[in-house]
Design a protein around this motif. Structure first.
Motif, PDB file in Angstrom:
ATOM      1  N   TYR A  72       0.872  -1.123   0.030  1.00  0.00           N
ATOM      2  CA  TYR A  72      -0.026  -0.053   0.211  1.00  0.00           C
ATOM      3  C   TYR A  72       0.792   1.385  -0.085  1.00  0.00           C
ATOM      4  CZ  TYR A  72      -3.354  -3.371   1.399  1.00  0.00           C
ATOM      5  OH  TYR A  72      -4.124  -4.617   1.605  1.00  0.00           O
ATOM      6  N   ALA A  75       1.670   2.927  -3.520  1.00  0.00           N
ATOM      7  CA  ALA A  75       0.244   3.630  -4.225  1.00  0.00           C
ATOM      8  C   ALA A  75      -0.200   4.805  -3.410  1.00  0.00           C
ATOM      9  CB  ALA A  75      -0.945   2.780  -4.028  1.00  0.00           C
ATOM     10  N   PHE A 106      -5.666   4.620   0.158  1.00  0.00           N
ATOM     11  CA  PHE A 106      -4.234   3.711   0.682  1.00  0.00           C
ATOM     12  C   PHE A 106      -3.834   4.292   1.739  1.00  0.00           C
ATOM     13  CE2 PHE A 106      -4.602   3.333  -4.140  1.00  0.00           C
ATOM     14  CZ  PHE A 106      -4.676   1.771  -4.135  1.00  0.00           C
ATOM     15  N   SER A 132       1.396  -4.831  -5.217  1.00  0.00           N
ATOM     16  CA  SER A 132       1.979  -3.554  -5.082  1.00  0.00           C
ATOM     17  C   SER A 132       2.109  -2.773  -6.327  1.00  0.00           C
ATOM     18  CB  SER A 132       3.267  -3.473  -4.413  1.00  0.00           C
ATOM     19  OG  SER A 132       3.644  -2.182  -4.183  1.00  0.00           O
ATOM     20  N   SER A 134       0.576  -3.309  -9.110  1.00  0.00           N
ATOM     21  CA  SER A 134      -1.073  -3.225  -9.732  1.00  0.00           C
ATOM     22  C   SER A 134      -1.533  -1.997  -9.126  1.00  0.00           C
ATOM     23  CB  SER A 134      -1.899  -4.270  -9.288  1.00  0.00           C
ATOM     24  OG  SER A 134      -3.155  -4.257  -9.697  1.00  0.00           O
ATOM     25  N   TYR A 135      -1.338  -1.879  -7.658  1.00  0.00           N
ATOM     26  CA  TYR A 135      -1.976  -0.736  -7.021  1.00  0.00           C
ATOM     27  C   TYR A 135      -1.392   0.476  -7.540  1.00  0.00           C
ATOM     28  CZ  TYR A 135      -4.766  -3.395  -3.782  1.00  0.00           C
ATOM     29  OH  TYR A 135      -5.620  -4.536  -3.065  1.00  0.00           O
ATOM     30  N   SER A 136      -0.009   0.629  -7.500  1.00  0.00           N
ATOM     31  CA  SER A 136       0.558   1.899  -7.730  1.00  0.00           C
ATOM     32  C   SER A 136       0.239   2.324  -9.347  1.00  0.00           C
ATOM     33  CB  SER A 136       2.165   1.664  -7.820  1.00  0.00           C
ATOM     34  OG  SER A 136       2.449   1.177  -6.420  1.00  0.00           O
ATOM     35  N   THR A 139      -3.032   3.609  -9.314  1.00  0.00           N
ATOM     36  CA  THR A 139      -3.229   5.045  -8.857  1.00  0.00           C
ATOM     37  C   THR A 139      -2.701   5.973 -10.005  1.00  0.00           C
ATOM     38  OG1 THR A 139      -3.017   4.182  -6.691  1.00  0.00           O
ATOM     39  CG2 THR A 139      -2.741   6.547  -6.895  1.00  0.00           C
ATOM     40  N   THR A 235     -11.131  -5.363 -10.625  1.00  0.00           N
ATOM     41  CA  THR A 235     -11.056  -5.783  -9.347  1.00  0.00           C
ATOM     42  C   THR A 235     -12.225  -6.620  -8.867  1.00  0.00           C
ATOM     43  OG1 THR A 235      -9.739  -3.527  -9.094  1.00  0.00           O
ATOM     44  CG2 THR A 235     -10.688  -4.639  -7.043  1.00  0.00           C
TER      45      THR A 235
END
Length: 269
Positions: A72, A75, A106, A132, A134-136, A139, A235
């Motif tokens: 997290y 992101a 996040f 990680s 994927s989230y970044s 965003t 998601t």
């Protein structure tokens, strides 16, 4: 007729080949991960470290606490950095709200790792890195796509404020059910699992996932870009797969697990 109807809800896709490629790859990857969960090939963290990792001692791994932070923090930093990269007056209210929602989403997860969750065991480095990233990417791409959508025709139907409402509901519901899980672990051995009770746990195995979907849907309505909706759908597919696998795990581990408790959506799935 379908495309004009869609354009009443979303901005036209920006003419950027790079953003299109990133959007397709990231959303397809997340959706495929959900289908893999149903097939029994799990991302290696939480209770599924043991299920899907017969050679886990040979894998590169970190503690679950460290792994969750790495999931997290990048992101969150991308979201926070966007306020420096794009001045507050650049892009209007929608752009400001989108960046704020992503950063808060996040930040909440980071604070939960630091203050709420109880951890045991390990996380595989490959799973940590893929989630990680994927989230970044989500965003950064969401913010940049919104930025380059300036000047394009606005959607006929403005969903910004319904999006804010869904975002708030998703954040609150997700936090509440994370709190239930945390208190449950604090009453037991850190390595002992039990059947969660309370809140929507009486109806579904993973209500925290349900509210995470609501959270992401709120972000999509704030943004109203094709990419944000596509990633939210991906998601949802992933969390449907993960919740299905979680319910299957509980059924195998606990003989008294209620059969009428669904995986993700009460009374339906």
């Amino acid at each position: 007729m379908l495309w004009p109807a869609i354009l009443s809800f979303v901005y036209p896709p920006p003419a950027s080949v790079l953003m299109t490629v990133v959007a397709v790859i990231s959303t397809a990857g997340v959706a495929n991960a959900g289908l893999s969960e149903i097939r029994g090939s799990h991302l290696k963290y939480s209770k599924f470290w043991n299920v899907s990792s017969p050679c886990k001692m040979e894998m590169a791994r970190v503690s679950s606490w460290t792994g969750m932070l790495v999931l997290y923090v990048p992101a969150f930093l991308v979201g926070a950095a966007s306020f420096w990269a794009f001045p507050s007056g650049d892009g209007g209210l929608r752009f400001l709200l989108l960046r704020s929602a992503l950063t808060l989403h996040f930040l909440k997860r980071v604070l939960e790792v630091l203050l709420i969750h109880k951890f045991s065991g390990f996380m595989a480095v490959d799973s940590m890195c893929s989630i990680s990233l994927s989230y970044s990417v989500f965003t950064a791409t969401s913010i940049y796509t919104q930025h380059i959508s300036r000047g394009l025709p606005d959607p006929i139907i403005d969903l910004t404020y319904p999006g804010l409402a869904l975002f708030a509901i998703g954040m609150a519901g997700n936090f509440y059910h994370h709190l239930i899980l945390s208190r449950l672990r604090s009453q037991r051995s850190e390595k002992e699992y039990t059947i969660p009770r309370g809140g929507l746990f009486d109806y579904v195995t993973c209500p925290h996932y349900l509210f995470e979907i609501i959270d992401f849907m709120g972000i999509s309505l704030i943004s109203q870009t094709v990419y944000s909706f596509a990633f939210t759908i991906a998601t949802t597919i992933y969390l449907m797969g993960r919740s299905y696998a979680t319910r299957r795990w509980y059924l195998a581990k606990f003989d008294d697990f209620p059969r009428d408790v669904k995986a993700l959506f009460p009374f339906v799935y």
